[in-house]
Design an enzyme around this catalytic site. Sequence first.
Site, PDB file in Angstrom:
ATOM      1  N   TYR A  98      42.391  28.876  14.620  1.00 21.25           N
ATOM      2  CA  TYR A  98      41.730  29.654  13.567  1.00 21.25           C
ATOM      3  C   TYR A  98      40.404  29.003  13.178  1.00 21.25           C
ATOM      4  O   TYR A  98      39.630  29.581  12.444  1.00 21.25           O
ATOM      5  CB  TYR A  98      42.675  29.797  12.366  1.00 21.25           C
ATOM      6  CG  TYR A  98      43.948  30.499  12.780  1.00 21.25           C
ATOM      7  CD1 TYR A  98      43.964  31.878  12.935  1.00 21.25           C
ATOM      8  CD2 TYR A  98      45.093  29.782  13.120  1.00 21.25           C
ATOM      9  CE1 TYR A  98      45.100  32.531  13.390  1.00 21.25           C
ATOM     10  CE2 TYR A  98      46.231  30.418  13.570  1.00 21.25           C
ATOM     11  CZ  TYR A  98      46.240  31.794  13.712  1.00 21.25           C
ATOM     12  OH  TYR A  98      47.344  32.422  14.180  1.00 21.25           O
ATOM     13  N   ARG A 127      64.565  32.053  13.996  1.00 26.00           N
ATOM     14  CA  ARG A 127      64.375  32.270  15.435  1.00 26.00           C
ATOM     15  C   ARG A 127      64.938  31.115  16.270  1.00 26.00           C
ATOM     16  O   ARG A 127      64.561  30.941  17.421  1.00 26.00           O
ATOM     17  CB  ARG A 127      62.885  32.483  15.725  1.00 26.00           C
ATOM     18  CG  ARG A 127      62.331  33.737  15.054  1.00 26.00           C
ATOM     19  CD  ARG A 127      60.957  34.091  15.578  1.00 26.00           C
ATOM     20  NE  ARG A 127      60.549  35.404  15.105  1.00 26.00           N
ATOM     21  CZ  ARG A 127      59.557  35.622  14.243  1.00 26.00           C
ATOM     22  NH1 ARG A 127      58.854  34.603  13.770  1.00 26.00           N
ATOM     23  NH2 ARG A 127      59.259  36.852  13.863  1.00 26.00           N
ATOM     24  N   ARG A 164      52.735  34.678   9.444  1.00 30.48           N
ATOM     25  CA  ARG A 164      53.635  35.796   9.140  1.00 30.48           C
ATOM     26  C   ARG A 164      53.022  36.706   8.099  1.00 30.48           C
ATOM     27  O   ARG A 164      53.254  37.914   8.100  1.00 30.48           O
ATOM     28  CB  ARG A 164      55.007  35.251   8.750  1.00 30.48           C
ATOM     29  CG  ARG A 164      55.601  34.582   9.981  1.00 30.48           C
ATOM     30  CD  ARG A 164      56.916  33.915   9.807  1.00 30.48           C
ATOM     31  NE  ARG A 164      57.283  33.292  11.087  1.00 30.48           N
ATOM     32  CZ  ARG A 164      58.284  32.491  11.266  1.00 30.48           C
ATOM     33  NH1 ARG A 164      59.066  32.181  10.254  1.00 30.48           N
ATOM     34  NH2 ARG A 164      58.531  31.986  12.459  1.00 30.48           N
ATOM     35  N   CYS A 194      57.901  40.961  17.836  1.00 34.27           N
ATOM     36  CA  CYS A 194      58.219  40.672  16.423  1.00 34.27           C
ATOM     37  C   CYS A 194      57.356  41.434  15.423  1.00 34.27           C
ATOM     38  O   CYS A 194      57.783  41.679  14.305  1.00 34.27           O
ATOM     39  CB  CYS A 194      58.202  39.171  16.156  1.00 34.27           C
ATOM     40  SG  CYS A 194      56.863  38.284  16.927  1.00 34.27           S
ATOM     41  N   SER A 246      48.722  28.483  12.346  1.00 36.08           N
ATOM     42  CA  SER A 246      48.244  28.863  11.012  1.00 36.08           C
ATOM     43  C   SER A 246      48.524  27.801   9.950  1.00 36.08           C
ATOM     44  O   SER A 246      47.686  27.541   9.094  1.00 36.08           O
ATOM     45  CB  SER A 246      48.869  30.199  10.610  1.00 36.08           C
ATOM     46  OG  SER A 246      50.285  30.109  10.634  1.00 36.08           O
ATOM     47  N   LYS A 263      53.166  25.143  21.614  1.00 36.60           N
ATOM     48  CA  LYS A 263      52.943  25.652  20.258  1.00 36.60           C
ATOM     49  C   LYS A 263      54.038  25.133  19.346  1.00 36.60           C
ATOM     50  O   LYS A 263      55.200  25.255  19.723  1.00 36.60           O
ATOM     51  CB  LYS A 263      52.951  27.184  20.292  1.00 36.60           C
ATOM     52  CG  LYS A 263      52.728  27.824  18.925  1.00 36.60           C
ATOM     53  CD  LYS A 263      52.780  29.339  19.005  1.00 36.60           C
ATOM     54  CE  LYS A 263      52.532  29.934  17.619  1.00 36.60           C
ATOM     55  NZ  LYS A 263      52.605  31.378  17.588  1.00 36.60           N
ATOM     56  N   CYS A 273      54.684  40.369  22.662  1.00 32.69           N
ATOM     57  CA  CYS A 273      55.953  40.106  21.982  1.00 32.69           C
ATOM     58  C   CYS A 273      56.314  41.322  21.143  1.00 32.69           C
ATOM     59  O   CYS A 273      55.539  42.271  21.034  1.00 32.69           O
ATOM     60  CB  CYS A 273      55.884  38.857  21.112  1.00 32.69           C
ATOM     61  SG  CYS A 273      57.549  38.205  20.744  1.00 32.69           S
ATOM     62  N   LYS A 333      57.542  26.726  23.042  1.00 33.87           N
ATOM     63  CA  LYS A 333      57.248  27.192  21.681  1.00 33.87           C
ATOM     64  C   LYS A 333      58.406  26.781  20.793  1.00 33.87           C
ATOM     65  O   LYS A 333      59.555  27.140  21.033  1.00 33.87           O
ATOM     66  CB  LYS A 333      57.076  28.710  21.676  1.00 33.87           C
ATOM     67  CG  LYS A 333      56.780  29.276  20.287  1.00 33.87           C
ATOM     68  CD  LYS A 333      56.563  30.772  20.378  1.00 33.87           C
ATOM     69  CE  LYS A 333      56.251  31.379  19.014  1.00 33.87           C
ATOM     70  NZ  LYS A 333      56.012  32.831  19.121  1.00 33.87           N
TER      71      LYS A 333
HETATM   72 ZN   LIG Z   1      57.645  37.186  18.710  1.00 36.74          ZN
END
Ligand SMILES: [Zn+2]
Length: 337
Positions: A328, A232, A220, A119, A289, A263, A117, A210
């Site tokens: 995680y 987004r 982030r 971002c 997260s 996701k 990606c 997603k």
């Molecule tokens: Zn992205």
Amino acid sequence: MDLTHRPRRLRQDRVRGLVSETSLEPSDLIAPVFVDATTDERRPIESMPGHERVPIAESVARVEDVLETGVEAVMLFGIPESKDPEGTRAWAEDGVVQEALRRITSETDAYVITDVCLCEYTDHGHCGPLEEELRSESGVAADGPACEPTMTVDNDATLAALEKIAASHARAGADMVAPSGMMDGMVGAIRSALDREGFANVPIMSYAAKYESAFYGPFRDAADGAPTFGNRRHYQMDPANAREAMREVRLDAEQGADVMMVKPALSYLDIISSVRREFDHPVAAYNVSGEYAMLHAAAEKGWLDLEAVATESLLSIKRAGADLILTYFAEDIAKQL
Ligand SMILES: [Zn+2]
């Protein structure tokens, strides 16, 4: 009491393992790893206790930590040394992920999946280069006086960038690539780029469904990927939609995706379960997260038993139908299994 049906008979200690329907194995889990080209030392990520960003020089050591727990696969995210509007460092041969990949794949046996990606590489934090779009107050494109120009991600220009990123990851040794930007046509574009470059055997795990979720907050922090303006919702899915997820997964299946990801995981167990029912592909789920951070925060207050709730949530994701789980908790839970 003469009861014919007593389900409690099968809950006794010596038989419950025999009739257990779902099991969790270290080989089901994928551990996210963050490699940061802007640092010379391992840096803890505050909102994700136990996780850190590591410099390229420490990437092999970091992956070895993961392998020691019994987890065999990692998902690699990169934080580049510089960002620009196009995200050009994402496909640089000497980029952060490419450098780390070459080291990790030559020095360890880990199965390495890369996030594909833009971002983390664009200075505006969106998942591709921007274009101006006219939209009305209601969000419907129109050209009346109520319209004002807004920026959105240029879908087709992003596809060209994703092709370059995936090919550069494959050249650096990626075992699997995972496009996460929710661009229309991304799987097909990446599949043909990989095939053209001689990587027909590199599978694609698509972030097929997603959602535009508030549970991504701590990530982030971890990956420096917050958009500098807006959100987004122009490209990620509306949390209200379930049928649309089946359409997204179907389109990715037609374009040749090998593994379908949903996701986030916990608020979307219904979606995982529907994908499992309607498709034959392996299903992956991303236990994100925010799902990790909220259990840690409650455990820190003494309100929840961390290991118990983490195991129970991973089990629920598997029970819903996920074959693999990005989490995680991977290392901590694998150690307990
Ligand atoms: Zn992205």
